[in-house]
Design an enzyme around this catalytic site. Structure first.
Site, short mmCIF file in Angstrom:
data_model
loop_
_atom_site.label_atom_id
_atom_site.label_comp_id
_atom_site.label_asym_id
_atom_site.label_seq_id
_atom_site.Cartn_x
_atom_site.Cartn_y
_atom_site.Cartn_z
N ASP A 195 0.98 -1.38 0.07
CA ASP A 195 0.21 0.10 0.01
C ASP A 195 0.88 1.22 -0.03
OD1 ASP A 195 0.98 -0.35 2.63
OD2 ASP A 195 -0.50 0.70 3.52
N GLU A 196 2.13 1.14 -0.55
CA GLU A 196 3.25 2.18 -0.52
C GLU A 196 3.09 3.04 -1.96
OE1 GLU A 196 6.98 3.09 1.77
OE2 GLU A 196 7.36 1.57 -0.07
#
Length: 252
Positions: free
Chosen positions: A112-113
């Site tokens: 989720d970066e």
């Protein structure tokens, strides 16, 4: 007969050449883009980052790097399944892309970066509205299959050449600023330029959906501006814009 054979061979050769070019372009795209979201991948991101730094050196302007990740993404994956998690990542990717210019670079580094790379930025007064736009868009609910999700993001900002003069240390600075934004008291956004122990004198706090208010003891997120970024007068002007208005439009 000979002319017909030569024409047939020519058409086949052209067809094969077109197909090879199409396959090469497809392979190039797959090598430089994230398969799930279609965003730039880590390899393309670092290439774009170096080009942005080189351009900023020539122009005398700034390159801005934003690092962000989602709050509670692992819990969403664990409780609702990876299919919903993938849909959420795709939705986040689309909102991020909608919030910036076509010339800017949005990348997914993994999980989720995400990163956002802004070129040709004159000063911090150009950064704050974009950061607010991104955080506001990501705080709007996502409707995915039967799930109605509300998530938030932590965002760190680093500037070239203010915070670093090379790509690797600029990435470290933005990443550190993102984790600084997670530290208590929790903030939505932080700058690598902010002194670690310096509490910002003024904040705007999102206390209810669609509303921006002054800080309160019940504040759950805030938007900060770095002291080093700009002069006191420009900071004051930025905060007036940040605090102006009681409502925001939905999304971007």
């Amino acid at each position: 007969m000979k002319g017909s054979i030569n024409g047939l061979l020519l058409r086949r050769s052209l067809s094969y050449a077109i197909e090879r070019k199409r396959m090469a372009e497809q392979l190039h795209h797959l090598a430089h883009h994230d398969a799930l979201t279609g965003l730039a991948n880590r390899k393309l991101f670092y290439d774009r980052l170096q080009r942005s730094i080189n351009a900023a050196r020539r122009s005398g302007k700034r390159a801005v790097l934003m690092f962000l990740d989602l709050t509670g993404f692992k819990a969403i994956n664990d409780s609702l399944g990876h299919q919903v998690g993938d849909l959420l990542l795709q939705g986040v990717s689309q909102r991020l892309t909608d919030c910036v210019r076509a010339s800017d670079c949005v990348a997914r580094l993994g999980g989720d970066e995400f990163t956002v790379l802004l070129d040709d930025v004159s000063g911090p007064e150009d950064i704050l509205p974009i950061a607010q736009k991104i955080l506001g868009a990501l705080s709007e609910p996502f409707t995915l299959e039967s799930a109605h999700l509300v998530t938030h993001a932590s965002l760190g900002v680093a500037l070239f050449p203010d915070d670093s003069d090379d790509a690797a240390s600029l990435v470290r600075a933005a990443d550190a600023a993102m984790y600084q934004a997670k530290q208590p008291p929790p903030t939505t956004a932080a700058s690598a330029s902010s002194p670690r122990n310096w509490p910002p004198k003024r904040k705007v706090t999102r206390t209810t959906p669609g509303a921006w208010a002054r800080p309160s003891s019940k504040a759950n997120s805030s938007c900060t501006i770095s002291r080093k970024w700009t002069s006191a007068a420009a900071r004051s002007s930025a905060w007036k814009r940040c605090c102006a208005g009681s409502t925001r439009k939905k999304g971007c």
